[in-house]
Design a protein around this motif. Sequence first.
Motif, mmCIF file in Angstrom:
data_model
loop_
_atom_site.group_PDB
_atom_site.id
_atom_site.type_symbol
_atom_site.label_atom_id
_atom_site.label_comp_id
_atom_site.label_asym_id
_atom_site.label_seq_id
_atom_site.Cartn_x
_atom_site.Cartn_y
_atom_site.Cartn_z
ATOM 1 N N GLY B 111 0.814 -1.211 0.000
ATOM 2 C CA GLY B 111 0.000 0.000 0.000
ATOM 3 C C GLY B 111 0.848 1.261 0.000
ATOM 4 O O GLY B 111 0.566 2.218 -0.719
ATOM 5 N N VAL B 112 1.913 1.245 0.808
ATOM 6 C CA VAL B 112 2.781 2.408 0.916
ATOM 7 C C VAL B 112 3.463 2.695 -0.419
ATOM 8 O O VAL B 112 3.466 3.823 -0.906
ATOM 9 N N LEU B 113 4.009 1.653 -1.040
ATOM 10 C CA LEU B 113 4.687 1.849 -2.319
ATOM 11 C C LEU B 113 3.717 2.380 -3.367
ATOM 12 O O LEU B 113 4.017 3.334 -4.086
ATOM 13 N N ALA B 114 2.529 1.772 -3.417
ATOM 14 C CA ALA B 114 1.542 2.193 -4.419
ATOM 15 C C ALA B 114 1.115 3.633 -4.180
ATOM 16 O O ALA B 114 1.068 4.442 -5.098
ATOM 17 N N ARG B 169 -5.006 -1.535 0.589
ATOM 18 C CA ARG B 169 -5.876 -0.466 0.091
ATOM 19 C C ARG B 169 -5.932 0.690 1.072
ATOM 20 O O ARG B 169 -5.890 1.858 0.691
ATOM 21 N N LEU B 170 -6.016 0.334 2.357
ATOM 22 C CA LEU B 170 -6.093 1.376 3.382
ATOM 23 C C LEU B 170 -4.809 2.193 3.419
ATOM 24 O O LEU B 170 -4.843 3.431 3.400
ATOM 25 N N ALA B 171 -3.669 1.501 3.453
ATOM 26 C CA ALA B 171 -2.386 2.207 3.513
ATOM 27 C C ALA B 171 -2.209 3.084 2.286
ATOM 28 O O ALA B 171 -1.762 4.227 2.371
ATOM 29 N N ARG B 172 -2.609 2.576 1.136
ATOM 30 C CA ARG B 172 -2.492 3.340 -0.102
ATOM 31 C C ARG B 172 -3.329 4.616 -0.019
ATOM 32 O O ARG B 172 -2.855 5.711 -0.317
ATOM 33 N N LEU B 176 -1.846 8.326 -0.209
ATOM 34 C CA LEU B 176 -2.271 9.230 -1.282
ATOM 35 C C LEU B 176 -2.713 10.563 -0.708
ATOM 36 O O LEU B 176 -2.415 11.624 -1.227
ATOM 37 N N LYS B 177 -3.453 10.471 0.419
ATOM 38 C CA LYS B 177 -4.009 11.669 1.030
ATOM 39 C C LYS B 177 -2.888 12.500 1.658
ATOM 40 O O LYS B 177 -2.788 13.698 1.424
ATOM 41 N N ILE B 178 -2.041 11.821 2.444
ATOM 42 C CA ILE B 178 -1.061 12.566 3.236
ATOM 43 C C ILE B 178 0.069 13.124 2.383
ATOM 44 O O ILE B 178 0.593 14.189 2.668
ATOM 45 N N LYS B 179 0.424 12.433 1.294
ATOM 46 C CA LYS B 179 1.590 12.909 0.547
ATOM 47 C C LYS B 179 1.327 14.263 -0.115
ATOM 48 O O LYS B 179 2.245 14.953 -0.516
ATOM 49 N N GLU B 180 0.045 14.650 -0.227
ATOM 50 C CA GLU B 180 -0.274 15.948 -0.806
ATOM 51 C C GLU B 180 -0.260 17.070 0.230
ATOM 52 O O GLU B 180 -0.474 18.225 -0.097
ATOM 53 N N MET B 181 -0.060 16.703 1.502
ATOM 54 C CA MET B 181 -0.103 17.727 2.553
ATOM 55 C C MET B 181 1.116 18.637 2.459
ATOM 56 O O MET B 181 2.179 18.234 2.012
ATOM 57 N N GLU B 182 0.929 19.870 2.940
ATOM 58 C CA GLU B 182 1.991 20.861 2.829
ATOM 59 C C GLU B 182 3.277 20.419 3.527
ATOM 60 O O GLU B 182 4.369 20.617 3.012
ATOM 61 N N TYR B 183 3.132 19.817 4.712
ATOM 62 C CA TYR B 183 4.358 19.494 5.442
ATOM 63 C C TYR B 183 5.178 18.422 4.729
ATOM 64 O O TYR B 183 6.402 18.386 4.856
#
Lengths: 322, 291, 330
Positions: B111-114, B169-172, B176-183
């Motif tokens: 999930g993390v890699l995807a 699926r959950l990790a993905r 997906l959500k967090i990698k777009e965060m500003e920090y």
Amino acid sequence: MKTFLVGLNRTIYSLVLLLAVIVLNFILVHIAPGDAVTAMIGDMGGATPELVAKLRADYGLDQSLFTQLHTHIWKMMRGDFGLSFTHRVPVRDLILDHLPATILLVTTAFFLALITGTILGIIAAQKPKSLVSHVVTVLSLSGFAAPIFWTGLMLLIVFAYLLPLFPASGMKTPGFQGTGLEAIVDVLKHLVLPAITLASVYIAVYSRLARASMLDVLGSDYIRTARSKGLSRRVVVYKHALKNGILPVVTMAGLQFSQLIAGAVVVETVFSWPGIGQLAFNAILRRDHPLLLGILFFSTLMVVVANLITDSSYRILDPRIR
Amino acid sequence: MSNREKTDAAVRPDRPLAELWHMFFANKAAVLGLVLWLLVITTAVFGLTIHPGDPFAMVGAPMTPPGEEFLLGTDYLGRDVLTGIIHGASVTLAIGFSATVCTAIIGVTIGVLAGYYGRWVDNLLMRVTEFFQVLPPMLFVMVLISLFTPSIYLIVLAIAVVSWTGMARLARAEFLKIKEMEYVKAERAMGARNASIMAKVILPNALPPLIVAIALNVGTAILFEAALSFLGLGDPNAFSWGYMIGSSREYIWDSWWTITFPGFAIFLTVLGVSLVGDGLNDALNPKLREL
Amino acid sequence: MKQESLLQVKGLSVDFSTKAGNVRVLNQLDLHLLPGEALGIVGESGCGKSMTALSIMRLVPVPPGNIATGQILLNGTDVLQLTESEMEDIRGNEISMIFQEPMTSLNPVFTIGTQVSENIRRHQSKNSAQAKEKTLQMLEAVGIPAPKQRINQYPHELSGGMRQRIMIAMALSCQPSVLIADEPTTALDVTIQAQIFELLRQIQAEMGTSVILITHDMSVIAEFADRVAVMYAGRKIEEGLVRDIIDNPRHPYTQGLINCVPVLKTDPGTERVELNEIPGVVPSMAQLGTGCSFAPRCHKAIDRCYEEVPPEVTVGENHCASCWRVGEIA
């Protein structure tokens, strides 16, 4: 046109998934210790090297892996799944004989769970703090926590032994000669306990999901709009909320179809229901690999078909992804 | 509605660990779950010192009903059901936990890699996930077990192989959500390496839902092991609860207790897992409460 | 001018039970609405203006909400005393409402046609063909191009402005005597905002509907409403004709609101108007003390303001305000 293209796309994708299952079958057989010939020789109690070589040639095992895979795929696509080691009949015929029973059990349990679960969820969502709501919570927790075979056995003890209301095993009363309606009733009587057992887990899952999703929907802006139009509570809940609230349940149902079929395997062995689950159970006891791999393929086929159906019903329900 | 948000914010300062414990323990159902768990763990650890015995040993007359001599009765071979249940606790826990660890490793990694790399990596890994999702788990495990020699390791691995898709699926989704965060973008702008962003920045933030999923997975793994052992496909040397039920099911009409009690043990254990999982969910993801 | 009120809110108080305890979100509210007029209710978010609208519609969620005291008289009948089914006959028929969020206020899984005609069929004995005819008329009236195609479309296929027009068509389809518009343009572009107000004004003129317009924006009030009630922390603090309020606000909070509007008085000769803001934030309703709730943010506050709630004082014809220093402020 767009609908057609999406449908075509999904169908092609499903076919690719099935092809992948065929390849997986091939890979598994090849990385497992021994091969078909070793197994056969084991059954015969040993053989001369000449015979072994001849058998290998007969089964194409002396060919390159790629050629073997190629042959394997072609055979499977033509519906040739080989001979069952134990039954000495084509795997395909065996499976097709047992498939209807499984389909009957799985679809009955599926709709039973979907309808009961959704209704319970709706009732609970309307009064989140009420007794009904708590009953639904307890029911869904227990339905999830009870091992499915145990639920089946407990139902057997209560409804086949203490209160002999339903038959304990099989799909037809032995020696039963009735036809038409009588025969149908006889099958239905046998179906009750296995179907409830299989459905119990999913009633738990769906009622919980339907409750959460309905709670969410009932708090949404468009429900307030519907109420502001003067629609009665009943119309608001069962028309405006339900069509939205059921969407996550349908999604989940699609995702869990493979587990439902896996559950059927266990339930069939508990109730001696003559479906592919029982066939698989017997196949594994006798190490009948071709039969087992054939069953894996057919059950995946069922899942893929069911997914296509869920997918299109989702499209009918939700215009946004049409 | 705006009112509710305000009060929510008021009771939720920075949610330190203490707050979390407080919320967890305020939840009666979660505490009940925890009690059930402690009970199972205590049984697994200390049970055999209090009630010693070999679960496979014949100790009395076959099918003695529950009573003074044998609290929970004996099975068709005269084996003590209580000893079996105590012994089964450790087998069940061991398999439940190790299968969950394997599931989490496979699922979270994929999930993390995807989720992090997206594009073709995501596409490929998600197709693989979907493929595993259409395979009926029990049948796939049956095939694995029939092709290879059954052992406790194979069973643990097989359970993991059929259970990781949900976690992936959950990790993905979280990644997906967090990698777009500003920090996260800031870290990347400062030149942090991918591995370090994944492990040190995103993963800690993605943990809450994953922890809940992992906790709940212990329950699913236990149920799966039980079903396998019930079908007689478990490790023949492990005296698990599922095995007890499976071995006695022919005698269901004569000795209900050999089936009822081990099943009830599974039920309570998995119930405990679910309650703890739900409690964690409520405490960790307050937005989802009431659901 | 003594005119019979169409709708009258008398001493309305609404409580909400929260984890922090019981919170009064509306406090002894009095309002009236005359036939054919446009009443504005203005205030910052959280001041209770939407709650007022929901109370009139009787759509306050109970629990956690609870209407503690008061009456809401529609043509002399207290709607708070009606049974749920009697109230259902009034909603969407006598009183209609349009909401702030056109993007989420329409049901995503039903067509536009279904949702508009549903209102008509609920309140008027029409068969489906007649209801469809009426739906098309309404869509045309609110300026939806090609209504025959639109009725088979779903909300997600339309823009925000179009959706709000659909909401208006739906709300007006049974010729209600009262239309409540809760921030109807907040979520829309400025140009679309102007169009929607133009539409509301035109319909109001044609159908003689009374409108309650809820907004946080004084310039919208200035443009659209006849009379305005200013709310703060669950109370009405000033009320009067829009002209009077803008020219001569008597409550420091109203003065602040008017100063927030950048271009109310643009005189080419004068220097640029400074953009002001009211210091501080709206207090949480759970933390209100005794006295005037605006006192902590008020630069004119005296000790008394922190101790006692100021009563309503008539300061002119149809103009009243609640402030201890109303006499000194002009």
